[in-house]
Design a protein around this motif. Structure first.
Motif, PDB file in Angstrom:
ATOM      1  N   LEU A 133      12.951  -0.908  18.129  1.00 24.13           N
ATOM      2  CA  LEU A 133      12.514   0.101  17.258  1.00 24.13           C
ATOM      3  C   LEU A 133      13.142   1.284  17.643  1.00 24.13           C
ATOM      4  N   PHE A 158       4.506   4.366  19.335  1.00 17.37           N
ATOM      5  CA  PHE A 158       4.911   4.050  20.611  1.00 17.37           C
ATOM      6  C   PHE A 158       6.078   4.827  20.988  1.00 17.37           C
ATOM      7  N   ASP A 203       2.481  16.806   2.207  1.00 18.16           N
ATOM      8  CA  ASP A 203       3.769  16.961   2.921  1.00 18.16           C
ATOM      9  C   ASP A 203       4.290  16.168   3.646  1.00 18.16           C
ATOM     10  N   ASN A 254       4.625  -0.855  16.269  1.00 11.17           N
ATOM     11  CA  ASN A 254       3.934   0.286  15.953  1.00 11.17           C
ATOM     12  C   ASN A 254       4.904   1.665  16.486  1.00 11.17           C
ATOM     13  N   PRO A 255       5.354   2.330  15.561  1.00 15.50           N
ATOM     14  CA  PRO A 255       6.437   3.429  15.754  1.00 15.50           C
ATOM     15  C   PRO A 255       5.721   4.331  16.608  1.00 15.50           C
ATOM     16  N   GLU A 286       0.781  -1.153  -0.062  1.00 16.46           N
ATOM     17  CA  GLU A 286       0.136  -0.068   0.033  1.00 16.46           C
ATOM     18  C   GLU A 286       0.943   1.267  -0.269  1.00 16.46           C
ATOM     19  N   ASN A 287       1.832   1.244   0.547  1.00 14.26           N
ATOM     20  CA  ASN A 287       2.830   2.373   0.858  1.00 14.26           C
ATOM     21  C   ASN A 287       4.157   2.152   0.902  1.00 14.26           C
ATOM     22  N   TYR A 313       0.462   7.406  13.405  1.00  9.31           N
ATOM     23  CA  TYR A 313       1.622   7.209  12.689  1.00  9.31           C
ATOM     24  C   TYR A 313       1.299   6.932  11.239  1.00  9.31           C
ATOM     25  N   ARG A 314       1.382   7.691  10.202  1.00 13.12           N
ATOM     26  CA  ARG A 314       1.103   7.570   9.011  1.00 13.12           C
ATOM     27  C   ARG A 314       2.314   7.325   8.155  1.00 13.12           C
ATOM     28  N   LEU A 315       2.257   6.011   7.291  1.00 10.84           N
ATOM     29  CA  LEU A 315       3.366   5.771   6.512  1.00 10.84           C
ATOM     30  C   LEU A 315       3.931   6.756   5.531  1.00 10.84           C
ATOM     31  N   GLU A 316       3.034   7.537   4.962  1.00  9.41           N
ATOM     32  CA  GLU A 316       3.135   8.652   4.003  1.00  9.41           C
ATOM     33  C   GLU A 316       4.043   9.571   4.698  1.00  9.41           C
ATOM     34  N   TRP A 317       3.441   9.834   5.886  1.00  9.41           N
ATOM     35  CA  TRP A 317       4.267  11.068   6.561  1.00  9.41           C
ATOM     36  C   TRP A 317       5.699  10.598   6.974  1.00  9.41           C
ATOM     37  N   GLN A 318       5.778   9.080   7.204  1.00  6.33           N
ATOM     38  CA  GLN A 318       6.757   8.631   7.874  1.00  6.33           C
ATOM     39  C   GLN A 318       7.119   9.286   9.434  1.00  6.33           C
ATOM     40  N   GLY A 319       5.954   9.620   9.990  1.00  6.58           N
ATOM     41  CA  GLY A 319       6.035   9.940  11.307  1.00  6.58           C
ATOM     42  C   GLY A 319       4.724  10.355  11.766  1.00  6.58           C
ATOM     43  N   LEU A 345      12.437   1.460  21.379  1.00  2.57           N
ATOM     44  CA  LEU A 345      11.561   0.391  21.984  1.00  2.57           C
ATOM     45  C   LEU A 345      12.425  -0.763  21.965  1.00  2.57           C
ATOM     46  N   ASN A 394       6.871   3.300   1.694  1.00  5.20           N
ATOM     47  CA  ASN A 394       7.728   4.076   2.640  1.00  5.20           C
ATOM     48  C   ASN A 394       8.107   2.857   4.038  1.00  5.20           C
ATOM     49  N   PRO A 453      -1.844   3.918   6.137  1.00  6.61           N
ATOM     50  CA  PRO A 453      -1.009   4.038   5.066  1.00  6.61           C
ATOM     51  C   PRO A 453      -0.633   5.718   4.568  1.00  6.61           C
ATOM     52  N   ALA A 462      12.198   4.930   7.850  1.00  4.77           N
ATOM     53  CA  ALA A 462      12.243   5.942   8.728  1.00  4.77           C
ATOM     54  C   ALA A 462      11.701   5.177  10.062  1.00  4.77           C
ATOM     55  N   ASN A 463      12.219   5.253  11.225  1.00  6.32           N
ATOM     56  CA  ASN A 463      12.160   4.779  12.529  1.00  6.32           C
ATOM     57  C   ASN A 463      12.416   3.161  12.265  1.00  6.32           C
ATOM     58  N   ARG A 498      11.959  -3.155   8.086  1.00 12.00           N
ATOM     59  CA  ARG A 498      10.947  -2.675   7.193  1.00 12.00           C
ATOM     60  C   ARG A 498      11.804  -1.539   6.244  1.00 12.00           C
TER      61      ARG A 498
END
Lengths: 145, 234, 106
Positions: free
Chosen positions: C23, B38, A145, B35-36, A57-58, B178-184, C5, A60, B234, C69-70, A108
């Motif tokens: 993590l 956390f 963004d 789950n990042p 799905e993504n 936490y959104r994968l698109e944002w990577q944060g 973590l 990243n 996502p 990332a992370n 990942r």
């Protein structure tokens, strides 16, 4: 009505992605890297299994795991992961020490576009084993963004 | 609530974004060690320990709070972030936390986590009713250069595909996420801003009343869904 | 660096493999992105991760910008006697992280 979301998609897809999808590793680059890992030896199928979801799905954060089957008496030393559609094909190189509990690793990774992910396991006797998975990375419709 | 607000067709089930996500994203949300978000929750715990705990005690005491937010107070909608900063400035006498900063995302994720699994249940009675109605009107307003309303995508076309992605119903029961698109990690405001930008509409300021109304309406619309904070999308 | 973590059992059985999961909060900046001014954002990733018990290597990783990332890593270890597990990582700017866990083996 149905046209509008498509227009929205085109506009939003213009936003930046993290790994530029237009830039791929050169053809043959991954093959050359695998040959280098094998040091000129034979690369065989078997003993190593790469698990990557075939539909993502993504790109990243794509969960992958690599598991090597280590027969009695054999010693796994390295696992290399490559991705042939990323701007740079190297993903990770894992080393397994004497205290390692079997040849398993999960992480990942980023996939810039649909492509093939490769895993190569190297044993102490110099034998090399390969597995690969083709992954379809779908475009995210609503980027920002 | 579903019937009196007339939000979704009777046959349509409320679906969290989790239900429309792929197996990988769901697995990431299901496992707190994968789950990042956390990582942010952990930072939130540090913030909680530096003042919040003096009055509120252990954060477990906040169970249920996020499920009933936002609330209406003195003629405006107050969300969890605004409440945290109000508390800091007025009661603790310390600086407000920066929006979208790690401390704010962390502490709101931590407070939200205490309500995980509880049903979203905001108060829409009395003075709240007018705010919900204004929020719904905004939800149904066609806007931006694309002339699209929230409802067109997230109600009428929900469940269909937009490129490779399923169009979600657009509930707010997992924020911050936490959104994968944002990577944060990001707040509901960040998500709404992205939607407004996406249809090329005027982007409202974080503290504009209309956004509060929309947030309250979204919570009312998602009533009964389980709080998933901190969600993964996502 | 913010603490990761980390999930490692404190008590394990001799010779029985167990899982280590970590993590780490890190942007893992790829070096391919441009900022609002069009300037390339310099690469900054965790490029190296190592896990050892009492100085003996369990697992190590050389990482490239294709790691998310992370970053998340899960691997396994098998110990014969009690010891101290040390996990270390460094990024391109010289930032370092370190965690230590005492593991008792029975």
């Amino acid at each position: 009505m149905m046209v509008l979301p498509r227009r929205a998609f085109v506009l939003m897809a213009a936003a930046g992605v993290v790994l530029p999808a237009g830039v791929r590793a050169k053809p043959g680059e991954v093959e050359a890297l695998i040959r280098a890992v094998a040091g000129g030896g034979v690369v065989r199928a078997g003993r190593v299994r790469l698990a990557v979801p075939e539909l993502v799905e993504n790109g990243n954060a794509v969960g992958i795991s690599v598991g090597a089957e280590v027969p009695a008496g054999a010693v796994l030393t390295d696992i290399h992961v490559f991705a042939d559609g990323n701007p740079r094909p190297g993903v990770a190189h894992f080393r397994f020490g004497r205290l390692s509990g079997g040849g398993k690793v999960a992480t990942r990774i980023r996939l810039a576009t649909s492509q093939t992910v490769h895993a190569v396991a190297v044993f102490a006797d110099g034998s090399c084993w390969h597995d690969s998975v083709s992954v379809l990375v779908t475009l995210s419709a609503c980027l920002d963004d | 609530m579903l019937v009196c607000l007339g939000l979704l067709g009777a046959a349509e089930e409320k679906r969290s974004g989790y239900d429309d996500a792929g197996p990988q994203v769901r697995a990431m949300q299901d496992d707190d060690l994968a789950n990042p978000a956390f990582l942010w929750v952990q930072q939130g715990a540090a913030v909680w320990g530096q003042g919040c705990a003096d009055c509120h005690g252990a954060v477990e005491g906040m169970r249920g709070v996020a499920a009933r937010y936002p609330v209406v107070e003195r003629g405006r909608v107050v969300n969890l972030e605004q409440r945290v900063n109000e508390c800091r400035v007025e009661r603790q006498g310390v600086a407000a936390l920066a929006p979208e900063g790690e401390a704010m995302l962390g502490v709101t994720a931590l407070i939200g986590l205490q309500s995980r699994g509880m049903a979203v249940a905001v108060d829409v009675s009395g003075p709240a009713a007018g705010h919900v109605a204004r929020g719904e009107a905004f939800f149904r307003l066609r806007q931006g250069q694309l002339n699209l309303s929230c409802a067109q995508c997230h109600e009428q076309l929900a469940g269909q595909s937009l490129a490779g992605a399923r169009i979600v119903q657009g509930h707010a029961n997992a924020y911050p996420i936490y959104r994968l698109e944002w990577q944060g990690m990001g707040s509901l405001f960040r998500r709404l801003r992205a939607c407004l930008t996406g249809v090329r509409a005027e982007v409202l300021g974080r503290d504009e009343g209309l956004l509060g109304d929309l947030e309250l309406f979204l919570a009312a619309r998602g009533a009964g869904l389980k709080v998933e904070t901190p969600g993964v999308r996502p | 660096m913010v603490r990761p973590l980390l999930n490692v059992p404190r008590e394990v059985r001799a010779g029985v493999a167990f899982e280590v999961r970590i993590l780490i909060q890190h942007a893992m900046e790829t070096g391919f992105r441009r900022d609002a001014m069009g300037m390339v954002v310099a690469q900054d990733i965790i490029n190296r991760f190592e896990c050892a018990v009492d100085g003996e290597e369990v697992f190590s990783a050389t990482l490239h910008p294709a790691i998310s990332a992370n970053p998340y890593l899960a691997f396994s270890a098998r110990l014969g006697r009690s010891g101290t597990m040390v996990l270390r990582w460094v990024d391109d700017r010289g930032g370092e992280g370190r965690e230590e866990v005492s593991i008792s083996v029975s």
